[in-house]
Design a protein around this motif. Structure first.
Motif, PDB file in Angstrom:
ATOM      1  N   ARG A   1       0.832  -1.212   0.000  1.00  0.00           N
ATOM      2  CA  ARG A   1       0.000   0.000   0.000  1.00  0.00           C
ATOM      3  C   ARG A   1       0.865   1.260   0.000  1.00  0.00           C
ATOM      4  O   ARG A   1       0.586   2.224  -0.705  1.00  0.00           O
ATOM      5  CB  ARG A   1      -0.952   0.005   1.206  1.00  0.00           C
ATOM      6  N   GLU A   2       1.926   1.248   0.802  1.00  0.00           N
ATOM      7  CA  GLU A   2       2.822   2.406   0.873  1.00  0.00           C
ATOM      8  C   GLU A   2       3.518   2.638  -0.473  1.00  0.00           C
ATOM      9  O   GLU A   2       3.625   3.776  -0.931  1.00  0.00           O
ATOM     10  CB  GLU A   2       3.855   2.215   1.983  1.00  0.00           C
ATOM     11  N   LEU A   3       3.963   1.587  -1.111  1.00  0.00           N
ATOM     12  CA  LEU A   3       4.604   1.731  -2.424  1.00  0.00           C
ATOM     13  C   LEU A   3       3.618   2.263  -3.461  1.00  0.00           C
ATOM     14  O   LEU A   3       3.971   3.111  -4.281  1.00  0.00           O
ATOM     15  CB  LEU A   3       5.181   0.394  -2.879  1.00  0.00           C
ATOM     16  N   ALA A   4       2.405   1.791  -3.419  1.00  0.00           N
ATOM     17  CA  ALA A   4       1.387   2.286  -4.351  1.00  0.00           C
ATOM     18  C   ALA A   4       1.112   3.765  -4.098  1.00  0.00           C
ATOM     19  O   ALA A   4       0.987   4.553  -5.039  1.00  0.00           O
ATOM     20  CB  ALA A   4       0.106   1.470  -4.209  1.00  0.00           C
ATOM     21  N   ARG A   5       1.053   4.153  -2.839  1.00  0.00           N
ATOM     22  CA  ARG A   5       0.817   5.556  -2.478  1.00  0.00           C
ATOM     23  C   ARG A   5       1.994   6.427  -2.939  1.00  0.00           C
ATOM     24  O   ARG A   5       1.794   7.493  -3.523  1.00  0.00           O
ATOM     25  CB  ARG A   5       0.599   5.679  -0.969  1.00  0.00           C
ATOM     26  N   GLU A   6       3.218   5.976  -2.712  1.00  0.00           N
ATOM     27  CA  GLU A   6       4.399   6.722  -3.156  1.00  0.00           C
ATOM     28  C   GLU A   6       4.411   6.882  -4.673  1.00  0.00           C
ATOM     29  O   GLU A   6       4.746   7.953  -5.187  1.00  0.00           O
ATOM     30  CB  GLU A   6       5.678   6.009  -2.706  1.00  0.00           C
ATOM     31  N   ASN A   7       4.057   5.820  -5.383  1.00  0.00           N
ATOM     32  CA  ASN A   7       4.021   5.870  -6.844  1.00  0.00           C
ATOM     33  C   ASN A   7       2.964   6.858  -7.324  1.00  0.00           C
ATOM     34  O   ASN A   7       3.207   7.649  -8.235  1.00  0.00           O
ATOM     35  CB  ASN A   7       3.760   4.470  -7.406  1.00  0.00           C
ATOM     36  N   ALA A   8       1.798   6.835  -6.705  1.00  0.00           N
ATOM     37  CA  ALA A   8       0.729   7.762  -7.086  1.00  0.00           C
ATOM     38  C   ALA A   8       1.136   9.204  -6.792  1.00  0.00           C
ATOM     39  O   ALA A   8       0.878  10.106  -7.602  1.00  0.00           O
ATOM     40  CB  ALA A   8      -0.565   7.410  -6.347  1.00  0.00           C
ATOM     41  N   ASP A   9       1.790   9.433  -5.666  1.00  0.00           N
ATOM     42  CA  ASP A   9       2.256  10.775  -5.316  1.00  0.00           C
ATOM     43  C   ASP A   9       3.293  11.268  -6.321  1.00  0.00           C
ATOM     44  O   ASP A   9       3.257  12.424  -6.748  1.00  0.00           O
ATOM     45  CB  ASP A   9       2.841  10.805  -3.906  1.00  0.00           C
ATOM     46  N   ALA A  10       4.228  10.406  -6.688  1.00  0.00           N
ATOM     47  CA  ALA A  10       5.256  10.784  -7.658  1.00  0.00           C
ATOM     48  C   ALA A  10       4.626  11.105  -9.004  1.00  0.00           C
ATOM     49  O   ALA A  10       4.995  12.082  -9.662  1.00  0.00           O
ATOM     50  CB  ALA A  10       6.285   9.663  -7.800  1.00  0.00           C
ATOM     51  N   PHE A  11       3.660  10.311  -9.425  1.00  0.00           N
ATOM     52  CA  PHE A  11       2.971  10.560 -10.682  1.00  0.00           C
ATOM     53  C   PHE A  11       2.265  11.910 -10.642  1.00  0.00           C
ATOM     54  O   PHE A  11       2.312  12.675 -11.607  1.00  0.00           O
ATOM     55  CB  PHE A  11       1.960   9.440 -10.968  1.00  0.00           C
ATOM     56  N   GLU A  12       1.635  12.205  -9.528  1.00  0.00           N
ATOM     57  CA  GLU A  12       0.922  13.476  -9.391  1.00  0.00           C
ATOM     58  C   GLU A  12       1.889  14.653  -9.442  1.00  0.00           C
ATOM     59  O   GLU A  12       1.599  15.670 -10.074  1.00  0.00           O
ATOM     60  CB  GLU A  12       0.119  13.501  -8.090  1.00  0.00           C
ATOM     61  N   ARG A  13       3.041  14.528  -8.786  1.00  0.00           N
ATOM     62  CA  ARG A  13       4.045  15.600  -8.834  1.00  0.00           C
ATOM     63  C   ARG A  13       4.523  15.837 -10.266  1.00  0.00           C
ATOM     64  O   ARG A  13       4.656  16.979 -10.696  1.00  0.00           O
ATOM     65  CB  ARG A  13       5.233  15.268  -7.935  1.00  0.00           C
ATOM     66  N   VAL A  14       4.753  14.783 -10.997  1.00  0.00           N
ATOM     67  CA  VAL A  14       5.187  14.921 -12.393  1.00  0.00           C
ATOM     68  C   VAL A  14       4.084  15.559 -13.213  1.00  0.00           C
ATOM     69  O   VAL A  14       4.325  16.461 -14.020  1.00  0.00           O
ATOM     70  CB  VAL A  14       5.590  13.550 -12.980  1.00  0.00           C
ATOM     71  N   ARG A  15       2.874  15.122 -13.016  1.00  0.00           N
ATOM     72  CA  ARG A  15       1.747  15.672 -13.764  1.00  0.00           C
ATOM     73  C   ARG A  15       1.585  17.165 -13.495  1.00  0.00           C
ATOM     74  O   ARG A  15       1.342  17.958 -14.398  1.00  0.00           O
ATOM     75  CB  ARG A  15       0.455  14.933 -13.408  1.00  0.00           C
ATOM     76  N   GLU A  16       1.748  17.554 -12.246  1.00  0.00           N
ATOM     77  CA  GLU A  16       1.591  18.964 -11.881  1.00  0.00           C
ATOM     78  C   GLU A  16       2.708  19.846 -12.420  1.00  0.00           C
ATOM     79  O   GLU A  16       2.487  21.021 -12.699  1.00  0.00           O
ATOM     80  CB  GLU A  16       1.521  19.102 -10.359  1.00  0.00           C
ATOM     81  N   THR A  17       3.897  19.298 -12.555  1.00  0.00           N
ATOM     82  CA  THR A  17       5.025  20.105 -13.003  1.00  0.00           C
ATOM     83  C   THR A  17       5.272  20.011 -14.505  1.00  0.00           C
ATOM     84  O   THR A  17       6.108  20.734 -15.025  1.00  0.00           O
ATOM     85  CB  THR A  17       6.308  19.714 -12.258  1.00  0.00           C
ATOM     86  N   ALA A  18       4.563  19.118 -15.174  1.00  0.00           N
ATOM     87  CA  ALA A  18       4.755  18.959 -16.617  1.00  0.00           C
ATOM     88  C   ALA A  18       4.295  20.234 -17.333  1.00  0.00           C
ATOM     89  O   ALA A  18       3.403  20.952 -16.869  1.00  0.00           O
ATOM     90  CB  ALA A  18       3.957  17.766 -17.129  1.00  0.00           C
ATOM     91  N   LEU A  19       4.942  20.499 -18.432  1.00  0.00           N
ATOM     92  CA  LEU A  19       4.524  21.669 -19.220  1.00  0.00           C
ATOM     93  C   LEU A  19       3.109  21.475 -19.704  1.00  0.00           C
ATOM     94  O   LEU A  19       2.742  20.419 -20.204  1.00  0.00           O
ATOM     95  CB  LEU A  19       5.476  21.839 -20.407  1.00  0.00           C
ATOM     96  N   LYS A  20       2.340  22.506 -19.546  1.00  0.00           N
ATOM     97  CA  LYS A  20       0.960  22.461 -19.993  1.00  0.00           C
ATOM     98  C   LYS A  20       0.833  23.340 -21.230  1.00  0.00           C
ATOM     99  O   LYS A  20       1.490  24.380 -21.327  1.00  0.00           O
ATOM    100  CB  LYS A  20       0.022  22.928 -18.885  1.00  0.00           C
ATOM    101  N   PRO A  21       0.026  22.937 -22.182  1.00  0.00           N
ATOM    102  CA  PRO A  21      -0.109  23.752 -23.397  1.00  0.00           C
ATOM    103  C   PRO A  21      -0.658  25.130 -23.083  1.00  0.00           C
ATOM    104  O   PRO A  21      -1.506  25.307 -22.206  1.00  0.00           O
ATOM    105  CB  PRO A  21      -1.072  22.953 -24.259  1.00  0.00           C
ATOM    106  N   ASN A  22      -0.165  26.110 -23.801  1.00  0.00           N
ATOM    107  CA  ASN A  22      -0.639  27.468 -23.666  1.00  0.00           C
ATOM    108  C   ASN A  22      -1.936  27.604 -24.460  1.00  0.00           C
ATOM    109  O   ASN A  22      -1.957  27.393 -25.652  1.00  0.00           O
ATOM    110  CB  ASN A  22       0.415  28.449 -24.190  1.00  0.00           C
ATOM    111  N   VAL A  23      -3.007  27.904 -23.800  1.00  0.00           N
ATOM    112  CA  VAL A  23      -4.327  27.958 -24.452  1.00  0.00           C
ATOM    113  C   VAL A  23      -4.750  29.406 -24.700  1.00  0.00           C
ATOM    114  O   VAL A  23      -5.839  29.807 -24.355  1.00  0.00           O
ATOM    115  CB  VAL A  23      -5.393  27.193 -23.635  1.00  0.00           C
ATOM    116  N   SER A  24      -3.906  30.173 -25.337  1.00  0.00           N
ATOM    117  CA  SER A  24      -4.274  31.567 -25.600  1.00  0.00           C
ATOM    118  C   SER A  24      -4.762  31.752 -27.007  1.00  0.00           C
ATOM    119  O   SER A  24      -4.775  30.981 -27.848  1.00  0.00           O
ATOM    120  CB  SER A  24      -3.095  32.489 -25.345  1.00  0.00           C
TER     121      SER A  24
END
Length: 89
Positions: free
Chosen positions: A66-89
């Motif tokens: 469970r802890e490993l799954a939680r760590e993996n999900a947290d890491a994925f979320e951090r990457v998702r949040e910091t990934a470049l997002k397209p500029n929608v202008s």
């Protein structure tokens, strides 16, 4: 065949010795993926005994899994949040 952990491989996640196949990967394929252990062994090119050993480890260490799954999900979320997002202008 045994389950091993090494900080230099898969960030120390439990895995089938001599491979980069994580215990969680095997469990996900069998439990969540609804695949039979023989099919998983064939797909991953490992002995059927290794698949059962990984499943045994998974069920014997529920808190760790469970802890490993939680760590993996947290890491994925951090990457998702910091990934470049397209500029929608």
């Amino acid at each position: 065949m045994t389950i091993t952990q090494d900080e230099d491989v898969l960030r120390g996640e439990p895995r089938i010795e001599g491979t980069r196949i994580a215990v969680r990967q095997v469990a996900d394929m069998v439990i969540d993926g609804d695949q039979s252990p023989p099919h998983v062994a064939d797909q991953l090119d490992v002995a059927l005994a290794a698949v059962y050993e990984a499943l045994s480890y998974y069920y014997a260490h529920p808190d760790t899994m469970r802890e490993l799954a939680r760590e993996n999900a947290d890491a994925f979320e951090r990457v998702r949040e910091t990934a470049l997002k397209p500029n929608v202008s």
